[in-house]
Design a protein around this motif. Structure first.
Motif, PDB file in Angstrom:
ATOM      1  N   GLN A  14       0.982  -1.210  -0.077  1.00  0.00           N
ATOM      2  CA  GLN A  14      -0.181  -0.062  -0.133  1.00  0.00           C
ATOM      3  C   GLN A  14       0.797   1.263  -0.002  1.00  0.00           C
ATOM      4  N   ASN A  15       0.355   2.235  -0.661  1.00  0.00           N
ATOM      5  CA  ASN A  15       0.990   3.793  -0.896  1.00  0.00           C
ATOM      6  C   ASN A  15       0.384   4.494   0.287  1.00  0.00           C
ATOM      7  N   SER A 233      -2.007  11.680  -7.180  1.00  0.00           N
ATOM      8  CA  SER A 233      -1.209  11.191  -6.123  1.00  0.00           C
ATOM      9  C   SER A 233      -2.182   9.884  -5.501  1.00  0.00           C
ATOM     10  N   PRO A 234      -1.527   9.037  -4.847  1.00  0.00           N
ATOM     11  CA  PRO A 234      -2.316   8.056  -4.258  1.00  0.00           C
ATOM     12  C   PRO A 234      -2.980   8.255  -3.053  1.00  0.00           C
ATOM     13  N   ASP A 287      -2.239   3.083 -12.242  1.00  0.00           N
ATOM     14  CA  ASP A 287      -3.385   2.295 -12.253  1.00  0.00           C
ATOM     15  C   ASP A 287      -4.638   2.345 -13.327  1.00  0.00           C
ATOM     16  N   TRP A 292      -1.272   7.234  -9.929  1.00  0.00           N
ATOM     17  CA  TRP A 292      -0.218   6.631  -9.150  1.00  0.00           C
ATOM     18  C   TRP A 292      -1.191   5.664  -8.222  1.00  0.00           C
ATOM     19  N   SER A 293      -1.011   4.261  -8.392  1.00  0.00           N
ATOM     20  CA  SER A 293      -1.596   3.454  -7.895  1.00  0.00           C
ATOM     21  C   SER A 293      -1.674   3.636  -6.226  1.00  0.00           C
ATOM     22  N   SER A 294      -2.751   3.246  -5.423  1.00  0.00           N
ATOM     23  CA  SER A 294      -2.400   3.159  -3.903  1.00  0.00           C
ATOM     24  C   SER A 294      -2.262   1.653  -3.470  1.00  0.00           C
ATOM     25  N   SER A 295      -2.058   0.825  -4.576  1.00  0.00           N
ATOM     26  CA  SER A 295      -1.545  -0.550  -4.168  1.00  0.00           C
ATOM     27  C   SER A 295      -0.906  -1.144  -5.478  1.00  0.00           C
TER      28      SER A 295
END
Length: 512
Positions: A14-15, A233-234, A287, A292-295
């Protein structure tokens, strides 16, 4: 084949990978195969924090490359002040031929300092200072296959310097490209790499775009391509990640460690995989929405690290790397032992930002809470101590002693201007109580909403038993402007307004 769940934990990370303020990262691999992360911490001392990881996701803070900000009196708060100075956008690498770690950074836009160590944990020593005017602004170190050392640096106009055989002086430097080559007014955040015989430079247009430059020679010519462009941003309400470093995992995959501007917490690290195209340029892997993906899938199997939130009982004879002073401390005015940290007053002043020996600790996560247990029985008349939400807009809860009267106070809006960082207000007392305990031991607490999408509220409370807390005063709205660069921290301060001689004893501190 029988299915097992052995890899389930490694499916995704996770981010952000660290929900703390660690900006301007330079990530590299050490001689032990682990990953090392050098970051900025500006005017805080010791300087240039070092993090370590075995998997690129789980990190721990292990030390600093710059033991003391030995750059002049203003870094001691004795002749001027160095807010927003110090260590920023520097570089750190291990060199196998010498068995040394090198840290290189420009200070005050004038001198470039080089520190070295046999062990990343130290001791680190100043090995060289380049001649005045030699500023490796936002620099990145590459140790080439033939052991040559190159440093890429510059703002708007980017240059490469070749270092001497020992890495402690400059042999030559040449300009290689400019921001105007990509139609921009500025470029910074330089890092340098080599892959498959080609040289790469990573840098960015401040605020939005990351560029990657490619050449067959370290001296160019270079051609460029955009790696990320104003990517979402994530972190909710965070700024576009656009600066950082590239790193190859031991599995062969490549990753981009960047950061997102997410005040009041600060600039916090985010990680994403990158691929490599047929044109020998890397490309960003977004994503499904292009952000920018959170995961993402985890790079490696996880390695355990110390929890970022914990209780420090100060049971050694030195402070852990999680603690950094606001400017260099007066070392004669504090001690660390089995009884805690004794903070003697080091400055006679009514200016909060001029007081020496304010001890700081980064905040962690969306809703950080800092709880301080303190014995204030040795305060002197006129002393001021407390626990602050510390930045260029500060609020705190603390005890003011005036004569024989002890007043527990909450003060809001201690402020600095954003050029020379002079104090513009010593704040306003918004709530008080005289119900201080007779045994002179208190627990003070600061509870923050540090989300970039949150309320930015800082609430303060106190306890006489460490169990039941009473809020004092209303919430303070934390500042989110970028000019100070660093995010909010918990700050523990103790200064005199009349004469030196008093002290407080910090018995424990819990970050949660």
């Amino acid at each position: 084949m029988k299915e097992t769940n052995i890899f389930i934990w490694a499916d995704y990370f996770q981010n952000p990978v660290i929900y703390e303020d660690f900006a301007d990262n330079d990530v590299s691999t050490g001689p032990d195969g682990l990953y090392y992360f050098s970051a900025s911490n500006m005017h805080y001392s010791p300087g240039a924090p070092i993090l370590r990881s075995g998997d690129l996701v789980n990190w721990e803070l292990i030390g600093h490359s710059v033991p003391s900000l030995d750059f002049g009196e203003k870094y001691n708060l004795t002749n001027g002040r160095a807010y927003r100075g110090g260590t920023w956008a520097s570089t750190m690498r291990y060199r196998e031929s010498t068995g040394l770690w090198y840290w290189i950074g420009c200070v005050d836009f004038w001198y470039t300092y080089i520190y070295t160590a046999n062990d990343v944990l130290g001791p680190w020593t100043r090995a060289a200072v380049l001649p005045g005017g030699t500023c490796y602004y936002d620099c990145g170190l590459l140790i080439d296959d033939d052991d040559s050392m190159y440093v890429v640096y510059g703002s708007t106009d980017v240059s490469i310097a070749q270092l001497s055989a020992d890495g402690l002086s400059q042999v030559k430097t040449e300009h290689i490209f400019s921001a105007s080559d990509v139609g921009k007014d500025g470029i910074e955040g330089n890092r340098m790499y080599k892959k498959d015989g080609l040289y790469y430079i990573l840098d960015d247009h401040p605020g939005d775009i990351t560029y990657i430059w490619k050449s067959k020679s370290p001296w160019g010519p270079y051609e460029s391509k955009i790696l990320v462009d104003a990517v979402k941003s994530p972190v909710a309400n965070g700024g576009a990640p656009h600066q950082g470093s590239l790193i190859q995992a031991s599995t062969g995959g490549w990753y981009y460690m960047s950061f997102t501007w997410a005040y009041p917490n600060g600039r916090i690290p985010v990680l994403a995989p990158i691929g490599w195209g047929d044109d020998d340029f890397p490309y960003f892997i977004p994503d499904e929405a292009g952000g920018w993906s959170s995961s993402y899938p985890a790079p490696l199997s996880p390695k355990n690290v110390q929890n970022w939130t914990h209780t420090d009982m100060f049971d050694g004879d030195s402070l852990s790397p999680h603690w950094e002073w606001n400017h260099n401390p007066d070392e004669s005015k504090y001690t660390v032992d089995s009884n805690g940290v004794s903070l003697s007053t080091a400055t006679v002043t009514t200016d909060f930002y001029a007081a020496r020996n304010t001890l700081t600790h980064r905040i962690h996560g969306e809703f950080p809470v800092g709880t301080l247990q303190v014995d204030f029985s040795n305060m002197a008349d006129g002393d001021r101590f407390g626990l602050a939400a510390f930045r260029d807009r500060t609020a705190y809860i603390g005890v003011h002693r005036d004569g024989e009267k002890y007043t527990l106070s909450v003060v809001h809006n201690i402020t600095q201007e954003e050029s020379a960082w002079n104090t513009t207000s010593n704040g306003t007392v918004i709530a008080t109580t005289s119900k201080t305990p007779t045994n002179m031991t208190l627990w003070l607490r600061a509870s923050l909403d540090a989300r970039a999408s949150g309320t930015y509220a800082a609430n303060f409370s106190y306890s006489i038993d460490g169990q039941e807390f009473t809020q004092l005063g209303g919430p303070y709205t934390m500042w989110t402007n970028w000019a100070y660069f660093m995010g909010y921290r918990f700050g523990i301060f103790n200064y005199a307004t009349k004469q030196l001689g008093g002290s407080v004893r910090v018995m424990s501190f819990t970050s949660a």
